[in-house]
Design an enzyme around this catalytic site. Structure first.
Site, short mmCIF file in Angstrom:
data_model
loop_
_atom_site.label_atom_id
_atom_site.label_comp_id
_atom_site.label_asym_id
_atom_site.label_seq_id
_atom_site.Cartn_x
_atom_site.Cartn_y
_atom_site.Cartn_z
N ASP A 16 47.09 29.03 49.31
CA ASP A 16 47.11 29.67 50.21
C ASP A 16 45.82 30.86 50.17
O ASP A 16 45.45 31.17 49.30
CB ASP A 16 48.40 30.64 50.47
CG ASP A 16 48.81 30.66 52.04
OD1 ASP A 16 47.93 30.35 52.89
OD2 ASP A 16 49.66 32.09 52.29
N HIS A 33 38.62 25.60 54.04
CA HIS A 33 39.44 23.94 53.15
C HIS A 33 38.45 22.67 52.53
O HIS A 33 39.45 22.80 51.26
CB HIS A 33 40.43 23.68 54.07
CG HIS A 33 40.69 24.07 55.24
ND1 HIS A 33 42.27 24.89 55.03
CD2 HIS A 33 41.34 24.68 56.72
CE1 HIS A 33 42.84 25.27 55.58
NE2 HIS A 33 42.84 25.46 56.92
N LEU A 127 48.19 13.72 33.16
CA LEU A 127 48.44 14.66 34.88
C LEU A 127 49.03 13.11 35.71
O LEU A 127 48.92 12.50 36.57
CB LEU A 127 47.96 15.59 35.02
CG LEU A 127 48.53 15.96 36.09
CD1 LEU A 127 48.93 17.37 35.50
CD2 LEU A 127 47.10 16.82 36.44
N LEU A 183 58.15 31.26 49.34
CA LEU A 183 58.50 29.63 49.11
C LEU A 183 57.99 29.05 50.57
O LEU A 183 57.70 28.00 50.06
CB LEU A 183 59.39 29.70 49.02
CG LEU A 183 60.37 30.35 47.34
CD1 LEU A 183 61.53 29.59 46.92
CD2 LEU A 183 59.01 29.49 45.86
N SER A 184 58.00 29.34 52.16
CA SER A 184 57.60 28.58 52.86
C SER A 184 58.19 26.98 52.78
O SER A 184 57.71 25.80 52.62
CB SER A 184 56.26 28.52 52.73
OG SER A 184 55.39 29.75 53.47
N GLU A 195 60.08 29.60 37.93
CA GLU A 195 60.14 31.28 38.13
C GLU A 195 58.53 30.79 38.94
O GLU A 195 58.09 30.21 38.94
CB GLU A 195 59.17 31.79 35.96
CG GLU A 195 59.59 31.33 35.28
CD GLU A 195 60.94 31.92 35.07
OE1 GLU A 195 60.68 33.21 35.40
OE2 GLU A 195 62.02 32.07 34.63
C1 FPP Z 1 46.75 27.39 53.69
O1 FPP Z 1 45.87 28.31 53.82
C2 FPP Z 1 45.60 25.82 53.05
C3 FPP Z 1 46.33 25.35 53.35
C4 FPP Z 1 47.22 24.81 54.92
C5 FPP Z 1 45.46 23.48 53.41
C6 FPP Z 1 46.15 23.60 52.11
C7 FPP Z 1 44.79 22.74 52.21
C8 FPP Z 1 43.90 22.76 50.69
C9 FPP Z 1 43.54 23.49 50.02
C10 FPP Z 1 42.06 21.36 51.00
C11 FPP Z 1 42.71 19.86 51.85
C12 FPP Z 1 43.38 19.38 50.16
C13 FPP Z 1 43.25 18.43 49.62
C14 FPP Z 1 44.39 17.82 49.41
C15 FPP Z 1 41.90 17.22 49.92
P1 FPP Z 1 45.96 29.05 55.26
O2 FPP Z 1 45.03 27.83 56.35
O3 FPP Z 1 46.70 29.16 55.66
O4 FPP Z 1 44.80 29.80 54.62
P2 FPP Z 1 45.62 31.81 55.69
O5 FPP Z 1 46.68 31.99 55.27
O6 FPP Z 1 44.12 33.11 54.81
O7 FPP Z 1 44.77 31.51 57.46
#
Ligand code: FPP
Length: 239
Positions: A16, A33, A127, A183-184, A195
């Protein structure tokens, strides 16, 4: 899943904070991202030496379809390029990639790209990297209940197999970045005794040291699985 990985820890991460990380720097959310992908690389390389055999990353929840179409399509593009460009690095690091979640609502061709990446990395034994895309833990549980059909009773183990589709170790530790403490709808069944570790670090900044801090916190916890100190979990209890 290979038994040597099953005997190692299963860590789930709610990645996040990409958007806030970018906004604070005057960048587009997409740049956040993209920086998040770099963090995935760092963490995946550091995970085996931390005793982690399975790493499940929450990349896109079934509720994330509610985001603006431009962000959704940018994320889908990022998943596609990740699956194409990272395969060699995954193979070189012995990482077996699987995607969990629905595939029928993904943009054209993405499901096939996923299958190719999974097949190319299937021999990895350092992994198991699981990336959750269009994933909802509650939907997964509902689907398992539907598959169980009219059973009068069902053991926890059997139901677990219905949920995960394979023998999967329960989650040992859930990490969530960016200061949020929820946990969303992530791995709700598998995390019954996980944990929880919350950090203010934004996901794009998360690195091997942050992972080491989380693991040190985990190793300092006393896990009782509902028993008394020093008891091991009894997974044979039937429902
Ligand atoms: C949450 O941050 C993140 C996401 C919804 C996307 C997660 C994606 C990545 C880490 C990159 C792409 C992944 C792969 C596997 C190529 P947010 O956008 O909700 O952030 P905010 O809460 O600060 O707005």
């Amino acid at each position: 899943m290979q038994s040597n990985l099953h005997s190692k820890l299963h860590v789930g991460i709610i990645m996040d904070g990409n958007g806030r990380w970018a906004t604070r720097r005057g960048l587009s959310r997409l740049r956040g991202h993209q920086a998040g992908v770099e963090a995935i690389r760092r963490v995946m390389e550091a995970a085996p030496e931390q005793g982690i055999g399975t790493l499940t990353l929450f990349a896109f929840s079934s509720d994330n379809w509610r985001r603006p179409r431009s962000e959704v399509s940018a994320l889908m593009g990022l998943f596609r390029s990740y699956l194409v460009n990272e395969v060699k690095g995954l193979v070189d690091n012995g990482i077996r990639l699987t995607l969990i979640g629905r595939r029928d609502r993904l943009p054209d061709g993405l499901a096939e790209t996923i299958e190719r990446a999974e097949a190319a990395t299937a021999a990895g034994d350092a992994l198991a990297l699981r990336i959750a895309v269009d994933y909802s833990a509650r939907d997964t549980i509902v689907n398992a209940a539907v598959r169980a059909g009219g059973l009068q009773s069902c053991s926890r183990e059997t139901f677990s197999d219905l949920i995960t589709g394979s023998k999967l170790r329960d989650v040992d530790l859930i990490i969530r970045t960016s200061g949020e403490r929820r946990l969303s709808d992530f791995l709700l069944w598998e995390s019954a005794y996980a944990e929880l570790y919350f950090t203010d670090r934004m996901w794009p900044d998360f690195d091997a040291n942050d992972l080491a801090d989380a693991m040190a916190s985990f190793h300092g916890r006393e896990r009782r699985f509902g028993g008394l100190p020093s008891m091991k979990p009894d997974v044979s209890i039937s429902a």
